[in-house]
Design a protein around this motif. Structure first.
Motif, PDB file in Angstrom:
ATOM      1  N   PHE A  60      31.272  47.462  41.753  1.00 43.39           N
ATOM      2  CA  PHE A  60      31.873  46.330  41.098  1.00 43.39           C
ATOM      3  C   PHE A  60      32.448  45.391  42.301  1.00 43.39           C
ATOM      4  CE2 PHE A  60      32.447  49.087  38.357  1.00 43.39           C
ATOM      5  CZ  PHE A  60      31.975  48.897  37.336  1.00 43.39           C
ATOM      6  N   ARG A  61      31.949  44.005  41.694  1.00 45.45           N
ATOM      7  CA  ARG A  61      32.220  42.900  43.000  1.00 45.45           C
ATOM      8  C   ARG A  61      33.338  42.254  42.621  1.00 45.45           C
ATOM      9  NH1 ARG A  61      32.255  37.618  41.145  1.00 45.45           N
ATOM     10  NH2 ARG A  61      30.317  36.875  38.825  1.00 45.45           N
ATOM     11  N   ALA A  62      34.416  41.547  43.525  1.00 47.78           N
ATOM     12  CA  ALA A  62      35.473  40.876  43.422  1.00 47.78           C
ATOM     13  C   ALA A  62      35.298  39.757  42.742  1.00 47.78           C
ATOM     14  CB  ALA A  62      35.894  40.532  44.508  1.00 47.78           C
ATOM     15  N   CYS A  63      36.498  38.978  42.157  1.00 47.99           N
ATOM     16  CA  CYS A  63      36.336  38.251  41.455  1.00 47.99           C
ATOM     17  C   CYS A  63      36.540  36.670  41.570  1.00 47.99           C
ATOM     18  CB  CYS A  63      37.724  38.638  40.036  1.00 47.99           C
ATOM     19  SG  CYS A  63      37.864  36.786  38.633  1.00 47.99           S
ATOM     20  N   ARG A  64      35.772  36.340  42.403  1.00 49.86           N
ATOM     21  CA  ARG A  64      37.102  34.712  42.603  1.00 49.86           C
ATOM     22  C   ARG A  64      37.702  33.727  41.587  1.00 49.86           C
ATOM     23  NH1 ARG A  64      30.218  32.712  42.084  1.00 49.86           N
ATOM     24  NH2 ARG A  64      28.969  35.296  42.954  1.00 49.86           N
ATOM     25  N   ARG A  65      38.051  34.046  40.825  1.00 47.17           N
ATOM     26  CA  ARG A  65      39.190  33.478  40.023  1.00 47.17           C
ATOM     27  C   ARG A  65      40.381  34.253  40.286  1.00 47.17           C
ATOM     28  NH1 ARG A  65      40.159  32.140  33.578  1.00 47.17           N
ATOM     29  NH2 ARG A  65      41.410  30.495  33.517  1.00 47.17           N
ATOM     30  N   CYS A  66      40.535  35.527  40.204  1.00 52.96           N
ATOM     31  CA  CYS A  66      42.220  35.995  40.577  1.00 52.96           C
ATOM     32  C   CYS A  66      41.861  35.982  42.083  1.00 52.96           C
ATOM     33  CB  CYS A  66      42.251  36.927  39.778  1.00 52.96           C
ATOM     34  SG  CYS A  66      41.518  38.765  39.482  1.00 52.96           S
ATOM     35  N   ARG A  67      40.951  36.571  42.602  1.00 51.42           N
ATOM     36  CA  ARG A  67      40.588  36.969  44.054  1.00 51.42           C
ATOM     37  C   ARG A  67      41.473  38.517  44.210  1.00 51.42           C
ATOM     38  NH1 ARG A  67      38.053  33.700  47.755  1.00 51.42           N
ATOM     39  NH2 ARG A  67      37.480  31.729  46.661  1.00 51.42           N
ATOM     40  N   PRO A  68      41.670  39.711  44.102  1.00 51.31           N
ATOM     41  CA  PRO A  68      42.108  40.736  43.690  1.00 51.31           C
ATOM     42  C   PRO A  68      42.310  41.235  45.286  1.00 51.31           C
ATOM     43  CG  PRO A  68      39.485  41.831  43.031  1.00 51.31           C
ATOM     44  CD  PRO A  68      40.031  39.611  42.957  1.00 51.31           C
ATOM     45  N   ASP A  69      40.680  41.235  46.269  1.00 50.79           N
ATOM     46  CA  ASP A  69      41.409  41.182  47.376  1.00 50.79           C
ATOM     47  C   ASP A  69      42.823  40.387  48.284  1.00 50.79           C
ATOM     48  OD1 ASP A  69      40.728  38.352  47.651  1.00 50.79           O
ATOM     49  OD2 ASP A  69      39.605  38.818  49.810  1.00 50.79           O
ATOM     50  N   ALA A  70      43.141  39.334  47.434  1.00 54.03           N
ATOM     51  CA  ALA A  70      44.276  39.203  48.025  1.00 54.03           C
ATOM     52  C   ALA A  70      46.354  39.386  47.593  1.00 54.03           C
ATOM     53  CB  ALA A  70      44.528  37.535  47.886  1.00 54.03           C
ATOM     54  N   VAL A  71      46.127  40.775  45.975  1.00 53.97           N
ATOM     55  CA  VAL A  71      47.077  40.616  45.334  1.00 53.97           C
ATOM     56  C   VAL A  71      48.499  41.573  47.477  1.00 53.97           C
ATOM     57  CG1 VAL A  71      45.968  41.167  43.905  1.00 53.97           C
ATOM     58  CG2 VAL A  71      46.506  43.488  45.214  1.00 53.97           C
ATOM     59  N   PRO A  72      49.390  42.138  47.052  1.00 57.17           N
ATOM     60  CA  PRO A  72      50.313  42.646  47.673  1.00 57.17           C
ATOM     61  C   PRO A  72      49.854  44.235  48.125  1.00 57.17           C
ATOM     62  CG  PRO A  72      51.426  41.182  45.788  1.00 57.17           C
ATOM     63  CD  PRO A  72      50.300  41.477  45.772  1.00 57.17           C
ATOM     64  N   GLY A  73      50.108  44.437  48.823  1.00 54.19           N
ATOM     65  CA  GLY A  73      49.885  46.193  49.307  1.00 54.19           C
ATOM     66  C   GLY A  73      50.943  46.750  48.173  1.00 54.19           C
ATOM     67  N   SER A  74      50.590  48.203  47.802  1.00 55.07           N
ATOM     68  CA  SER A  74      51.260  48.970  47.109  1.00 55.07           C
ATOM     69  C   SER A  74      52.609  49.941  47.551  1.00 55.07           C
ATOM     70  CB  SER A  74      49.971  49.829  46.547  1.00 55.07           C
ATOM     71  OG  SER A  74      50.932  51.058  45.292  1.00 55.07           O
TER      72      SER A  74
END
Length: 515
Positions: A60-74
């Motif tokens: 799967f590729r990263a969504c360009r709308r919500c940018r899941p790579d930019a979330v806070p860490g767990s």
């Protein structure tokens, strides 16, 4: 969480779970954060993953709308003391990029095969894949915030070759690096609707990397900036501006060079504005993670409030200070030295001593920036230093030298992924270090969310500290914050002596004279 409860979080676009898990949609081939604003997919087409790397590994590729790579860490990785939690903290600090999987395994005390097996079994991805996902995020930041050539960005982000960089970016974002750079919408840095996941615009100042550091839930910025301002040390830290609009600046000693970080108090839509000046771009990931730890940006305030808010003693404080964080460490060794240096002193006294230590032994910054002129002294230098002229008694100077020597030869290890129990035992084995200081360093330097330094709740009527687990560090900071504001639940707080340890002001514990 079950698959059904995860889908409910997706259906309600619940930002509380951003970073806790990711979901992918089989019909579109993309993965997202739970709060993605796109149309909710059908349940049968949704699959959840514990990490972005696991979703990427499944194609799967990263969504360009919500940018899941930019979330806070767990927040889970900070709370867990097992090998998986420790490994995630070390990978976040860039250990795999610098030392490889063998270096990661060596720090954890396991074989590389055991680390691979445990991470893959629990997270759906091994250390290489997890580090690769982090490199891709770093590369995207550099592509969209700098004008550097693509070839330079590839190596700065930690890739071994330009080809590997190109292939990874295409796989994760379904765009070439040049196209990803061009895809940044104009005005992306403007706050407003949708700003939470939008990329930040390039800086107009050469050499400055603008970042948005995301967090979840409410964030008590005023309290953490008050704290940083009270304890800022001349030469390495500076806080300017009026409350609510302050900027914290500090120098950083990094694996490949030095840096300066600036963080603004005013919060955006779930993020803090940060600017980094780095002598080596390869340090971007490490610098970002250390600032995140300093500001406790991966915390889960919902879980903390849920547990501590149920306690009758803490409930009023939880309501009064929503989203309270406990400051971490940009440099764990620095926090350890400052804890001993300023023991049983007022905040102003500790600042004076710290400033004198930095002036005498701090390394001049290659390019001073206003009030920021030095790096905090190296423990290797302090271990050999006479430390005279600081006004310290010989016993305190001996403790400082002993601690510095132990940090320098790694008898005491305060790395991001160190075993916290072992580190505390090693600290307690040093002359002059007692339980309160060891617990304080476990909380601040190692980021353990479940520490209650001895004596902190002893005089509070009706307090049951066992009910505060696994968030006793937050309970401690609620008590300290309330005590500093004069509204502590402990009626005897005002009659006790104040003391500072590095950054935090707290009441003197009963074991302080032997500490």
């Amino acid at each position: 969480m079950t698959e059904d409860s995860r889908y409910e979080a997706v259906r309600s676009r619940d930002a509380r779970f951003d970073g806790a898990f990711f979901f992918a949609v089989s019909t579109t081939g993309i993965y997202c954060r739970p709060s993605c604003p796109a149309t909710t997919p059908r349940r049968r087409n949704v699959h959840s993953y514990p990490t972005a790397a696991a979703a990427q590994g499944s194609g799967f590729r990263a969504c360009r709308r919500c940018r899941p790579d930019a979330v806070p860490g767990s927040a889970e990785w900070n709370a867990r003391a097992d090998v998986v939690g420790r490994a995630m903290r070390l990978i976040g600090d860039g250990v795999v990029d610098r030392e490889g999987v063998a270096g990661l395994a060596d720090r954890l005390g396991y074989s590389a095969r055991q680390v691979q097996r445990q991470l893959t079994a629990e997270l759906g991805a091994g250390p290489v894949a997890l580090a690769r996902a982090q490199r891709a995020h770093t590369a995207r930041i550099l592509l969209q915030t700098t004008g550097l050539p693509v070839s330079e960005i590839a190596f700065a982000a930690g890739f071994a070759s330009v080809r590997q960089f190109n292939d990874t970016i295409k796989e994760i974002y379904a765009l070439t690096p040049s196209a990803l750079r061009a895809a940044r919408p104009a005005g992306a840095a403007r706050p407003g609707k949708g700003a939470r996941s939008a990329p930040v615009a390039p800086s107009a100042t050469p050499g400055v990397l603008p970042l948005r550091l995301p967090f979840r839930g409410p964030y008590a910025a005023r309290q953490i900036f008050d704290h940083l301002q009270r304890h800022a040390l001349a030469g390495i830290e500076d806080v300017g501006g009026a409350p609510g609009r302050r900027t914290y600046r500090r120098t950083l000693r990094l694996p490949n060079g030095t840096g300066i970080a600036e963080v603004d108090e005013a919060t955006g839509d779930g993020w803090l504005e940060c600017r980094l000046r780095l002598t080596e771009l390869r340090d971007l990931t490490t610098a970002t993670q250390r600032i995140r730890r300093l500001f406790d940006l991966d915390a889960d305030p919902y879980a903390v409030a849920g547990r501590l808010g149920a306690d009758p003693v803490l409930a009023p404080l939880v309501a009064r200070y929503p989203g309270l964080r406990f400051p971490g460490a940009a440099d764990p060794q620095e926090v350890a030295v400052r804890a001993v240096l300023g023991r049983r002193m007022s905040a102003s006294g500790a600042r004076t001593l710290g400033g004198a230590l930095i002036a005498a032994y701090g390394e001049p910054l290659p390019q001073p920036a206003g009030a920021l002129t030095r790096l905090f002294p190296r423990v290797e230098d302090l271990a050999r230093a006479p430390l005279t002229g600081l006004g310290l008694p010989e016993a305190r100077r001996a403790t400082l030298r002993t601690l510095s020597a132990a940090l320098a030869d790694r008898t005491v290890i305060l790395d991001a992924g160190t075993d916290r129990d072992e580190a505390e035992r090693a600290l307690l084995g040093l002359p002059g270090i007692g339980p309160w200081t060891a617990g304080y360093l476990r909380m601040r330097a190692l980021g353990d969310p479940d520490v209650l330094p001895p004596g902190e709740a002893r005089a509070i009527e009706g307090a049951d500290p066992s009910a505060w687990r696994p968030w006793r560090s937050y309970a401690t900071h609620y008590l300290w914050t309330a005590e500093a504001a004069g509204d502590a639940p402990d009626p005897g707080a005002a009659d006790r002596d104040w003391r500072t340890t590095g950054h935090c002001t707290a009441s003197t514990p009963t074991d302080a004279p032997t500490d």
